[in-house]
Design an enzyme around this catalytic site. Structure first.
Site, PDB file in Angstrom:
ATOM      1  N   ALA A 192      41.858  41.628  35.916  1.00 51.79           N
ATOM      2  CA  ALA A 192      42.891  42.659  36.005  1.00 51.79           C
ATOM      3  C   ALA A 192      43.355  43.041  34.611  1.00 51.79           C
ATOM      4  O   ALA A 192      43.231  42.259  33.669  1.00 51.79           O
ATOM      5  CB  ALA A 192      44.072  42.157  36.836  1.00 51.79           C
ATOM      6  N   ASP A 193      43.883  44.236  34.507  1.00 49.29           N
ATOM      7  CA  ASP A 193      44.489  44.689  33.271  1.00 49.29           C
ATOM      8  C   ASP A 193      45.688  45.556  33.633  1.00 49.29           C
ATOM      9  O   ASP A 193      45.549  46.515  34.403  1.00 49.29           O
ATOM     10  CB  ASP A 193      43.498  45.486  32.422  1.00 49.29           C
ATOM     11  CG  ASP A 193      44.007  45.650  31.014  1.00 49.29           C
ATOM     12  OD1 ASP A 193      43.852  44.698  30.219  1.00 49.29           O
ATOM     13  OD2 ASP A 193      44.596  46.706  30.712  1.00 49.29           O
TER      14      ASP A 193
END
Length: 189
Positions: free
Chosen positions: A68-69
């Site tokens: 995830a970012d």
């Protein structure tokens, strides 16, 4: 049985997965996180999440890789992690009294199955005084967080309202991740 590999060093993501009762390993990929010229914020965070997941999936090809970012976006400007306290104060000033969007690119890879999603959550800050901005910045709580604040800590005192997934603001859209894991036969409930 496939293991879960978290392609992130984020303590918040580790805590969120652990709170679900999941057993997982952590492997933080080294990737170039520079933004491509003209790249829109949603495309940027999704690209980073997919790049992280792909890099780790090459090493753990039989496992479920989660990456995830998370970014904060206001006026089409991406507010990443502050470079220093002055940068944190600049960000908090920009967010004061306004609504912004928190976007998390989520990518899950399991064998040939690749899932990519961008979760969006609206966050409204109350009007902050200069003293409050300085005091919050000096806590250091937002030093390693997009937008220079932590919703799960004292940063909650800055927030007037949230529209959407709270956990997305923390850094991982848990509901969407649960749906993806379920589709891959991983039972959580």
């Amino acid at each position: 049985m496939s293991k879960i590999i978290l392609a992130s060093g984020s303590p918040r993501r580790k805590t969120l997965l652990a709170n679900l009762g999941l057993t997982f390993e952590v492997f933080k990929p080294k990737i170039n996180e520079d933004r491509v010229s003209g790249e829109r914020p949603a495309r940027y965070c999704v690209r980073l999440a997919r790049t992280k997941a792909t890099a780790v999936a090459e090493r753990f090809s039989n496992d479920i890789v989660i990456a995830a970012d998370t970014i904060v976006v206001i006026d089409d400007e991406i507010l990443g992690k502050p470079s220093d306290r002055e940068d944190a104060k600049r960000m908090l000033n920009k967010l004061s009294g306004r609504e912004h969007e928190v976007m998390t690119g989520l990518s899950v890879i399991h064998g040939d199955n690749v899932y990519v999603h961008c979760e969006r959550t609206g966050v409204k800050f109350r009007e902050l005084s200069e003293d409050e901005i300085n005091a919050y910045s000096e806590t250091g709580e937002g030093d390693d967080k997009a937008g220079a604040y932590a919703v799960q800590g004292k940063g909650a005192l800055l927030i007037e309202g949230i529209t959407g997934d709270y956990y997305n603001v923390v850094g991982l859209p848990i509901c969407k991740l649960g749906e993806i894991l379920k589709s891959e036969g991983f039972k959580i409930l």
